[in-house]
Design a protein around this motif. Sequence first.
Motif: not given
Length: 239
Positions: A172-179, A182-185, A187-196
């Motif tokens: 899951d790749f994330l992108e906007d005009e300045k950064a 990715f999303i890393k889920y 276990k269980g897929g209910k919560y996720a870690f997001v790094a920008l």
Amino acid sequence: TLISPLSVLCALAMTANGAKGETRAQMESVLGMSVEELNFYIYSYMKNLPQGEKYKLSLANSIWFTDDERFSVNQDFLQTNADYYGADIFRAPFNKQTCKDINTWVKNKTDGMIPEILDEIPVGAIMYLVNALAFEAEWPEFYEESDVRDKKFTKEDGTMQDVVLMYGEESDFLEDEKATGFIKYYKGGKYAFVALLPNEGVSVSEYIASLDGEKLIKMLENPKNYNVFTAIPKFETEY
């Protein structure tokens, strides 16, 4: 600095139940809905937080007030916060023992992850609204020894730091005009870690200043399905 918007929202919403007039109107304006709507919203939200054997979000509220006979508390205020926020209510002498009791309550409610929240209770304090939030979860797959390597990390000011990097692949790749990010889920897929990661030439503070809730949610709801090679520094953070 590590701050949970959910924790702040709970504390402000509990406080708003004790406000009236212009103060209440301003709080409702900032929080985006009436206090009554907020009570139902947060009650429903807390009741439906996913919990599993390998992932858990601990969210607890309490109200502590002095037993000084000159100080009385509106009972409707206490009852509303008990009903909607599950707030534990304590009347206490506001001495060293009360300080210990508050810290013990927080420690118990967060499975020991937050050992204490107060150093002392200052003279003149009459009430505490406490929100304690802690999250614990496992990755769906553990990092193998071959995925972990010692490397140099370049900080924002250009200096280098020795770190341990954990290498992996995400989808899951994330992108906007300045950064980019990715999303890393978990276990269980209910919560996720997001790094920008801000783009070259964009400082962290500049990127944060350009970001608002609407833009962030839009980005998180629209990840691109790419094969993303990631390298996360091993880190600890507490606040």
